[in-house]
Enzyme design. Structure first.
Site, PDB file in Angstrom:
ATOM      1  N   TYR A 125      18.657  57.992  -4.252  1.00 29.48           N
ATOM      2  CA  TYR A 125      19.926  58.254  -4.938  1.00 29.48           C
ATOM      3  C   TYR A 125      19.845  57.742  -6.379  1.00 29.48           C
ATOM      4  O   TYR A 125      19.675  56.541  -6.623  1.00 29.48           O
ATOM      5  CB  TYR A 125      21.087  57.580  -4.216  1.00 29.48           C
ATOM      6  CG  TYR A 125      21.397  58.153  -2.850  1.00 29.48           C
ATOM      7  CD1 TYR A 125      20.870  59.370  -2.428  1.00 29.48           C
ATOM      8  CD2 TYR A 125      22.228  57.466  -1.967  1.00 29.48           C
ATOM      9  CE1 TYR A 125      21.165  59.888  -1.177  1.00 29.48           C
ATOM     10  CE2 TYR A 125      22.530  57.987  -0.711  1.00 29.48           C
ATOM     11  CZ  TYR A 125      21.990  59.186  -0.320  1.00 29.48           C
ATOM     12  OH  TYR A 125      22.280  59.690   0.925  1.00 29.48           O
TER      13      TYR A 125
ATOM     14  N   SER B 226      28.505  64.432   4.284  1.00 30.32           N
ATOM     15  CA  SER B 226      29.220  65.581   3.695  1.00 30.32           C
ATOM     16  C   SER B 226      30.358  66.049   4.600  1.00 30.32           C
ATOM     17  O   SER B 226      30.416  67.220   4.990  1.00 30.32           O
ATOM     18  CB  SER B 226      28.253  66.735   3.406  1.00 30.32           C
ATOM     19  OG  SER B 226      27.418  66.438   2.315  1.00 30.32           O
ATOM     20  N   PRO B 227      31.289  65.165   4.944  1.00 31.57           N
ATOM     21  CA  PRO B 227      32.352  65.529   5.884  1.00 31.57           C
ATOM     22  C   PRO B 227      33.388  66.511   5.343  1.00 31.57           C
ATOM     23  O   PRO B 227      34.262  66.944   6.100  1.00 31.57           O
ATOM     24  CB  PRO B 227      33.003  64.180   6.212  1.00 31.57           C
ATOM     25  CG  PRO B 227      32.730  63.328   5.016  1.00 31.57           C
ATOM     26  CD  PRO B 227      31.376  63.751   4.535  1.00 31.57           C
TER      27      PRO B 227
ATOM     28  N   GLY C 178      28.889  75.027   4.460  1.00 34.43           N
ATOM     29  CA  GLY C 178      27.553  75.477   4.110  1.00 34.43           C
ATOM     30  C   GLY C 178      26.681  74.299   3.730  1.00 34.43           C
ATOM     31  O   GLY C 178      26.943  73.144   4.096  1.00 34.43           O
ATOM     32  N   PHE C 179      25.614  74.565   3.000  1.00 36.36           N
ATOM     33  CA  PHE C 179      24.731  73.507   2.528  1.00 36.36           C
ATOM     34  C   PHE C 179      25.044  73.241   1.063  1.00 36.36           C
ATOM     35  O   PHE C 179      24.510  73.876   0.161  1.00 36.36           O
ATOM     36  CB  PHE C 179      23.263  73.904   2.710  1.00 36.36           C
ATOM     37  CG  PHE C 179      22.301  72.768   2.451  1.00 36.36           C
ATOM     38  CD1 PHE C 179      22.186  71.723   3.347  1.00 36.36           C
ATOM     39  CD2 PHE C 179      21.522  72.739   1.305  1.00 36.36           C
ATOM     40  CE1 PHE C 179      21.309  70.662   3.121  1.00 36.36           C
ATOM     41  CE2 PHE C 179      20.636  71.695   1.062  1.00 36.36           C
ATOM     42  CZ  PHE C 179      20.534  70.655   1.969  1.00 36.36           C
TER      43      PHE C 179
END
Length: 305
Positions: free
Chosen positions: A52, A215-216, A220-221
């Protein structure tokens, strides 16, 4: 904040984890306010990864929290390793080197949890086991887990790894819920019956591995957020009606939907907005009814056989 046990460990963790992937988007003062807000909400579980911000996110966090031995006692720190440019790497050497870098950037002597970030096709379970043993014996890592792994990938690691794998971080949201919907489309000839994960949700429940949805709010991605998105009118209408009933935001309901599942999940937020983080944390006190939970599921375009 309400807490749960992380996997089979004795570690009590808040039901909402604070993801720090974007903390490098904040200036120093904003980062300090964000971390302080998190702690005020009882959200003292911070999720990191060595990639990150190419490591800068861990450094910024340590600076924002004013890391010291006394501060460290009140934090639960999780980080991930195993992703390198152009490859995944679960070799012993890479894991050990990664953890040393993580600890230096976080200005701490130990991690509460280390996750293996994405499955390495060239994984040697014995090397992972050797790395875990060395990290545990040195006191550098107290608990271990995985991320984005299927049941068989976890079983392969468990051939050699002796430590319990306490968490599996997986993409999951109201609109990305195939690991849930496949469960009641058994032997059906439709898209929702396709097995994309080897039954990972049931596997984690059977083996007391805490699912950490990442990613709640995404569909899609990384295509975008479904909340207030005109692509999902029925879903947002349903969420907004339920939010009004509980006098909370739609953000709160989206997290509450995950928390309502009996797997006792620990969603990982990604927002750097203080109010949205507060709204996420409020979900710990909202218990959706069965009708509300299924209503949201169906409003997202899922069907029951």
């Amino acid at each position: 904040m309400r807490t749960i046990k992380l996997g089979t460990s004795d570690l009590d963790v808040p039901v909402v984890a604070v993801g720090c992937m974007r903390i490098n988007s904040l200036d120093r003062a904003a980062a300090e306010r964000f971390v302080a807000t998190s702690l005020e909400q009882g959200a003292n579980f911070f999720d990191h990864a060595d990639i990150y911000g190419k490591g800068t996110c861990e450094e910024i966090f340590a600076d924002a929290v004013h890391m010291s031995p006394s501060v460290r006692e009140g934090l639960i720190l999780q980080s991930k390793c195993g992703i390198r440019p152009g490859q995944f790497d679960f070799s012993k050497e890479h894991i050990l080197t990664s953890v040393d870098g993580i600890l230096k950037r976080l200005n701490t002597d130990y991690l509460d949890i280390l996750l293996l970030h994405r499955p390495d096709a060239l994984v040697e379970p014995d090397e992972v086991a050797a790395a875990f043993d060395e990290l545990e014996q040195a006191g550098k890592v107290r608990h271990f887990g995985v991320s984005n792994q299927t049941p068989n990938q976890i079983e392969l690691l468990r051939k050699s790894v002796t430590q319990p794998l306490v968490a599996n971080q997986l993409q999951l949201s109201i609109t990305n819920a195939t690991m849930i919907t496949r469960g009641f489309n058994v032997n059906m000839e439709n898209e929702q019956a396709v097995d994309r994960d080897g039954g990972i949700l049931d596997y984690c429940r059977l083996h007391d591995i805490t699912v950490q949805p990442w990613s709640p709010f995404q569909f899609g991605f990384f295509e975008g957020v479904f909340l207030d998105n005109p692509k999902f009118p029925e879903l947002n209408k349903t969420i907004d009606e339920i939010a009004a009933k509980y006098d909370v935001s739609n953000t709160t309901i989206a997290i509450a939907w995950l928390l309502r599942h009996p797997a006792h999940m620990q969603p990982v937020t990604g927002t750097m907005n203080e109010q949205r983080l507060i709204d996420c944390c409020k979900a710990a006190d909202v218990h959706l009814t069965r009708e509300e939970w299924y209503g949201i599921l169906l409003a997202a375009g899922n069907t029951l056989p």
